[in-house]
Design a protein around this motif. Structure first.
Motif, PDB file in Angstrom:
ATOM      1  N   SER A 156       0.855  -1.189   0.000  1.00 32.42           N
ATOM      2  CA  SER A 156       0.000   0.000   0.000  1.00 32.42           C
ATOM      3  C   SER A 156       0.887   1.233   0.000  1.00 32.42           C
ATOM      4  CB  SER A 156      -0.896   0.001   1.238  1.00 32.42           C
ATOM      5  OG  SER A 156      -0.132  -0.210   2.415  1.00 32.42           O
ATOM      6  N   ASP A 157       0.352   2.341  -0.519  1.00 30.44           N
ATOM      7  CA  ASP A 157       1.194   3.539  -0.657  1.00 30.44           C
ATOM      8  C   ASP A 157       1.277   4.346   0.634  1.00 30.44           C
ATOM      9  OD1 ASP A 157      -1.226   4.903  -0.523  1.00 30.44           O
ATOM     10  OD2 ASP A 157      -1.294   5.366  -2.664  1.00 30.44           O
ATOM     11  N   ASN A 158       0.369   4.094   1.547  1.00 30.99           N
ATOM     12  CA  ASN A 158       0.336   4.801   2.845  1.00 30.99           C
ATOM     13  C   ASN A 158       0.072   6.296   2.691  1.00 30.99           C
ATOM     14  OD1 ASN A 158       0.355   4.597   5.652  1.00 30.99           O
ATOM     15  ND2 ASN A 158       2.528   5.080   5.843  1.00 30.99           N
ATOM     16  N   THR A 159      -0.447   6.687   1.531  1.00 29.55           N
ATOM     17  CA  THR A 159      -0.735   8.117   1.345  1.00 29.55           C
ATOM     18  C   THR A 159      -2.144   8.379   0.806  1.00 29.55           C
ATOM     19  OG1 THR A 159       0.211   8.040  -0.885  1.00 29.55           O
ATOM     20  CG2 THR A 159       1.685   8.728   0.894  1.00 29.55           C
ATOM     21  N   CYS A 160      -2.792   7.398   0.215  1.00 26.42           N
ATOM     22  CA  CYS A 160      -4.116   7.643  -0.383  1.00 26.42           C
ATOM     23  C   CYS A 160      -5.153   7.872   0.716  1.00 26.42           C
ATOM     24  CB  CYS A 160      -4.536   6.469  -1.279  1.00 26.42           C
ATOM     25  SG  CYS A 160      -5.142   5.034  -0.354  1.00 26.42           S
ATOM     26  N   ASP A 161      -6.376   8.197   0.303  1.00 26.56           N
ATOM     27  CA  ASP A 161      -7.416   8.498   1.298  1.00 26.56           C
ATOM     28  C   ASP A 161      -7.698   7.292   2.200  1.00 26.56           C
ATOM     29  OD1 ASP A 161      -8.470   7.247  -0.999  1.00 26.56           O
ATOM     30  OD2 ASP A 161     -10.473   8.069  -0.667  1.00 26.56           O
ATOM     31  N   TYR A 162      -7.723   6.098   1.615  1.00 25.82           N
ATOM     32  CA  TYR A 162      -7.971   4.915   2.454  1.00 25.82           C
ATOM     33  C   TYR A 162      -6.831   4.698   3.456  1.00 25.82           C
ATOM     34  CZ  TYR A 162     -12.153   3.255  -0.027  1.00 25.82           C
ATOM     35  OH  TYR A 162     -13.419   3.117  -0.530  1.00 25.82           O
ATOM     36  N   GLY A 195      -6.382   4.690   7.715  1.00 28.08           N
ATOM     37  CA  GLY A 195      -5.953   3.451   8.368  1.00 28.08           C
ATOM     38  C   GLY A 195      -6.524   2.209   7.712  1.00 28.08           C
ATOM     39  N   LEU A 196      -7.056   2.366   6.491  1.00 27.36           N
ATOM     40  CA  LEU A 196      -7.636   1.211   5.800  1.00 27.36           C
ATOM     41  C   LEU A 196      -6.721   0.811   4.634  1.00 27.36           C
ATOM     42  CD1 LEU A 196     -10.216  -0.512   6.192  1.00 27.36           C
ATOM     43  CD2 LEU A 196     -11.216   0.761   4.296  1.00 27.36           C
ATOM     44  N   HIS A 197      -5.479   0.489   4.976  1.00 26.21           N
ATOM     45  CA  HIS A 197      -4.468   0.189   3.961  1.00 26.21           C
ATOM     46  C   HIS A 197      -4.856  -0.989   3.075  1.00 26.21           C
ATOM     47  CE1 HIS A 197      -2.449   2.573   7.008  1.00 26.21           C
ATOM     48  NE2 HIS A 197      -1.450   2.798   6.182  1.00 26.21           N
ATOM     49  N   ILE A 198      -5.692  -1.874   3.575  1.00 27.71           N
ATOM     50  CA  ILE A 198      -6.110  -3.031   2.779  1.00 27.71           C
ATOM     51  C   ILE A 198      -6.856  -2.586   1.527  1.00 27.71           C
ATOM     52  CG2 ILE A 198      -8.272  -3.333   4.079  1.00 27.71           C
ATOM     53  CD1 ILE A 198      -6.143  -6.252   2.877  1.00 27.71           C
ATOM     54  N   SER A 199      -7.448  -1.389   1.572  1.00 29.54           N
ATOM     55  CA  SER A 199      -8.191  -0.859   0.422  1.00 29.54           C
ATOM     56  C   SER A 199      -7.402   0.198  -0.337  1.00 29.54           C
ATOM     57  CB  SER A 199      -9.532  -0.279   0.888  1.00 29.54           C
ATOM     58  OG  SER A 199     -10.366  -1.290   1.407  1.00 29.54           O
ATOM     59  N   CYS A 200      -6.112   0.259  -0.102  1.00 21.62           N
ATOM     60  CA  CYS A 200      -5.254   1.282  -0.744  1.00 21.62           C
ATOM     61  C   CYS A 200      -5.565   1.413  -2.236  1.00 21.62           C
ATOM     62  CB  CYS A 200      -3.779   0.915  -0.561  1.00 21.62           C
ATOM     63  SG  CYS A 200      -2.660   2.050  -1.445  1.00 21.62           S
ATOM     64  N   ARG A 201      -5.693   2.657  -2.686  1.00 25.83           N
ATOM     65  CA  ARG A 201      -6.012   2.921  -4.100  1.00 25.83           C
ATOM     66  C   ARG A 201      -4.914   2.410  -5.029  1.00 25.83           C
ATOM     67  NH1 ARG A 201     -11.394   4.854  -4.158  1.00 25.83           N
ATOM     68  NH2 ARG A 201     -11.649   6.198  -2.350  1.00 25.83           N
ATOM     69  N   ASN A 202      -3.706   2.301  -4.513  1.00 24.53           N
ATOM     70  CA  ASN A 202      -2.580   1.845  -5.339  1.00 24.53           C
ATOM     71  C   ASN A 202      -1.975   0.553  -4.812  1.00 24.53           C
ATOM     72  OD1 ASN A 202      -2.494   4.155  -7.190  1.00 24.53           O
ATOM     73  ND2 ASN A 202      -2.072   5.291  -5.311  1.00 24.53           N
ATOM     74  N   GLY A 203      -2.724  -0.114  -3.951  1.00 20.55           N
ATOM     75  CA  GLY A 203      -2.207  -1.311  -3.301  1.00 20.55           C
ATOM     76  C   GLY A 203      -2.459  -2.572  -4.105  1.00 20.55           C
ATOM     77  N   VAL A 250      11.730 -10.721  -2.781  1.00 21.15           N
ATOM     78  CA  VAL A 250      10.449 -10.166  -3.216  1.00 21.15           C
ATOM     79  C   VAL A 250      10.662  -8.728  -3.669  1.00 21.15           C
ATOM     80  CG1 VAL A 250       8.078  -9.601  -2.525  1.00 21.15           C
ATOM     81  CG2 VAL A 250       9.256 -11.529  -1.421  1.00 21.15           C
ATOM     82  N   ARG A 251      10.112  -8.410  -4.818  1.00 23.73           N
ATOM     83  CA  ARG A 251      10.028  -6.994  -5.196  1.00 23.73           C
ATOM     84  C   ARG A 251       8.790  -6.422  -4.532  1.00 23.73           C
ATOM     85  NH1 ARG A 251       7.289  -3.772  -9.007  1.00 23.73           N
ATOM     86  NH2 ARG A 251       6.329  -5.600  -9.990  1.00 23.73           N
ATOM     87  N   VAL A 252       8.972  -5.405  -3.713  1.00 26.31           N
ATOM     88  CA  VAL A 252       7.857  -4.817  -2.968  1.00 26.31           C
ATOM     89  C   VAL A 252       7.502  -3.472  -3.571  1.00 26.31           C
ATOM     90  CG1 VAL A 252       7.082  -3.978  -0.718  1.00 26.31           C
ATOM     91  CG2 VAL A 252       8.626  -5.954  -0.846  1.00 26.31           C
ATOM     92  N   PRO A 253       6.317  -3.338  -4.159  1.00 28.84           N
ATOM     93  CA  PRO A 253       5.887  -2.038  -4.684  1.00 28.84           C
ATOM     94  C   PRO A 253       5.607  -1.067  -3.522  1.00 28.84           C
ATOM     95  CG  PRO A 253       4.649  -3.841  -5.683  1.00 28.84           C
ATOM     96  CD  PRO A 253       5.363  -4.403  -4.486  1.00 28.84           C
ATOM     97  N   HIS A 254       5.683   0.210  -3.817  1.00 30.99           N
ATOM     98  CA  HIS A 254       5.422   1.231  -2.791  1.00 30.99           C
ATOM     99  C   HIS A 254       6.151   0.899  -1.489  1.00 30.99           C
ATOM    100  CE1 HIS A 254       2.571   3.249  -5.352  1.00 30.99           C
ATOM    101  NE2 HIS A 254       2.013   2.081  -5.609  1.00 30.99           N
TER     102      HIS A 254
END
Lengths: 342, 342
Positions: free
Chosen positions: A88-94, A98-106, A122-126
């Protein structure tokens, strides 16, 4: 590198895969030190249709940063990190909520060209948004409990939080799997006074007692409900850590009117009993997939100082090559949760 | 006395019934001044199988205490009172928690030998626990709004409370019936900044605007969801005041991940979509039958000082003899909510 790939139900292999490389500037490559098998990995292990391409498996891992993309600022080569079970990007509205599971870019490990966690790297995005640095050495004895933050402990915690567990509460935890046991830890940590654990596997319920369960109910179905009601008079807060309709029915039967049922097990059903009966009883149904990332830093101090020891759910350690054996052992319920050391 | 009795779908009569008398020492007999027809009365009006014995109808009323049982201490003859839509002892564990709808000794008007509310008088069990005294005269202009505390206003409030509405929130209210409109009042009262009302009956949505709705969505189904998302980007809090599967689907479609859907309409379905999709989205399903009694004293000051005017949902007044006409008018959606003056 070597990594576990599933080609269909019961058909998992450890094989050579391309070494992960930085693809986007926000990626990091993590060399894994510890990974594990999740209860949810057992669903495809039992039912996945055969495929030629295969699916990289695993979503819980902890390791050392090997390389970072140009835009990664918070991590550097050599950092020991734990990954929550989705990125998760840890910056989007979700994420901001605190709803990182729904991250817009996750997304999920093992999908969309991202490696699974059961492999050497592992390549880890964001990466900045996803990975959490761990202030311990790579040979720390705390590694299993830190790895548990990747999923089971943060998932158990999500159940206790969404069920609204607080000081002095009576809580029912349904399921003696690793998530159920971590939910016991979480409920105790949030002040629950009475924790009834529904499970019939004695080694597991025994560990549940050590984690804080005050009562064990081995009976199932109507008999289980009757026993829980006899013990407690019914409970206001239920954490359902199985995902079957029977577990949900037990939750509904054991809950008092006005009670809250928090679901942690991915439902193995599409439709559920939310008709007039549940409505008249003011049952609240909550929980869901845990935003693990939101909780890691919150729980980390308690792991570091030994106040909680979720790593005890790992009852056997395997090499990466033994991953197929680990799956089989977990599917046969001979192992509660398999730790894999690549 | 005269009272409304239903003998089957569409078959309601006002007929002579025995005058209510004190049966238990905790009873009171209330001579009704105002009663009304509930949206939920329309379900049996549309579907009740024919019966010879009939069912006394109505569960919302306000009136004057005529007689009290020996153990009634808080009320006396001549007191003006409003009744919540179920009776309750106000002392059991559920009542102590504010969940009077689940009272261990409670029950429904029109069942178990208790009169319905649509009549000249009602024997009220557990009178001390049930009835709330009103500090106004019997000819007060506030009577309709006070009567609304019996059900629609306290039900709308239950939706806003259980949805967790607070200052600055965006809230979606589905349904422009009396409960939906009262939910608008309640959401506004709790500080919601944006209130989207989904409804297509213009007179009703117009009243909704006056109550505080900031946006009206007349479209239904996928089109309605798209419109709500276009307006709001999705909402965290939904009050579902209809009870159909379509309304629930709209709620699910319009809610953001992590959102709360509070149901106020009695579900017209037994099973609902609480499978993996809702789980992954962390949707919370809450609400249920309102514990009206718990809220009456809380909302009473706002009715008395005119801060809220839920009585405006009564858009036509009937005599008791006209009750069958009132049902027909509501079933045909010619009347929003029928006030009956016995």
């Amino acid at each position: 590198m070597r990594a576990a790939v599933m080609y269909g139900a019961g058909d998992i292999h450890v094989e050579d895969r391309p070494d992960p490389k930085i693809v986007k500037t926000t990626d990091a490559v993590v060399r894994t030190l510890a990974t594990c098998v999740c209860g949810s990995d057992l669903w495809p292990y039992q039912s996945m249709p055969a495929t030629d391409t295969g699916r990289p498996m695993g979503h819980e891992f902890l390791g050392v940063v090997e390389e970072t993309g140009a835009d990664v600022t918070g991590l550097k080569t050599g950092d020991l990190v734990v990954a929550p079970f989705t990125y998760s990007d840890n910056t989007c509205d979700y994420c901001a909520k605190g709803l990182h599971i729904s991250c817009r870019n996750g997304g999920r490990y093992g999908f969309d060209g991202v490696d699974g966690g059961q492999g050497e790297a592992v390549r880890v995005p964001h990466a900045d948004g996803t990975l959490v640095k761990l202030p311990v050495a790579a040979d720390s004895a705390l590694l299993p409990s830190l790895l548990a933050l990747s999923d089971v402990m943060t998932t158990g915690h999500h159940g206790a939080v969404t069920a609204g567990v607080s000081h002095g509460d009576a809580v029912l935890v349904i399921g003696d799997g690793a998530v159920g046991l971590c939910a016991v830890i979480a409920a105790k940590r949030l002040g629950a006074e009475r924790i009834v654990l529904a499970g019939r596997h004695e080694a597991r319920t025994g560990l549940g007692r050590e984690f804080g369960a005050t009562d064990i109910v081995a009976e199932r179905g109507e008999e289980g409900i009757a026993r829980i009601r006899e013990l407690t008079g019914g409970v206001d807060k239920v954490i359902e850590a199985v995902g079957t309709r029977q577990a949900l029915d037990t939750a509904l039967g054991a809950a008092l009117d006005g009670g809250t049922i928090s679901r942690l097990g991915v439902p193995q059903y599409e439709q559920g009993p939310i008709g007039p009966a549940a409505f008249m009883r003011n049952i609240t149904l909550t929980g869901g997939a845990s935003p693990a990332r939101a909780y890691i830093e919150q729980l980390l101090p308690d792991v570091l100082d030994g106040a909680i020891t979720p790593g005890r759910v790992f009852d056997r350690t395997f090499t990466l090559g033994q991953t197929p054996v680990a799956y089989r052992a977990m599917a046969d319920r001979q192992v509660l949760k398999a730790l894999i050391r690549p």
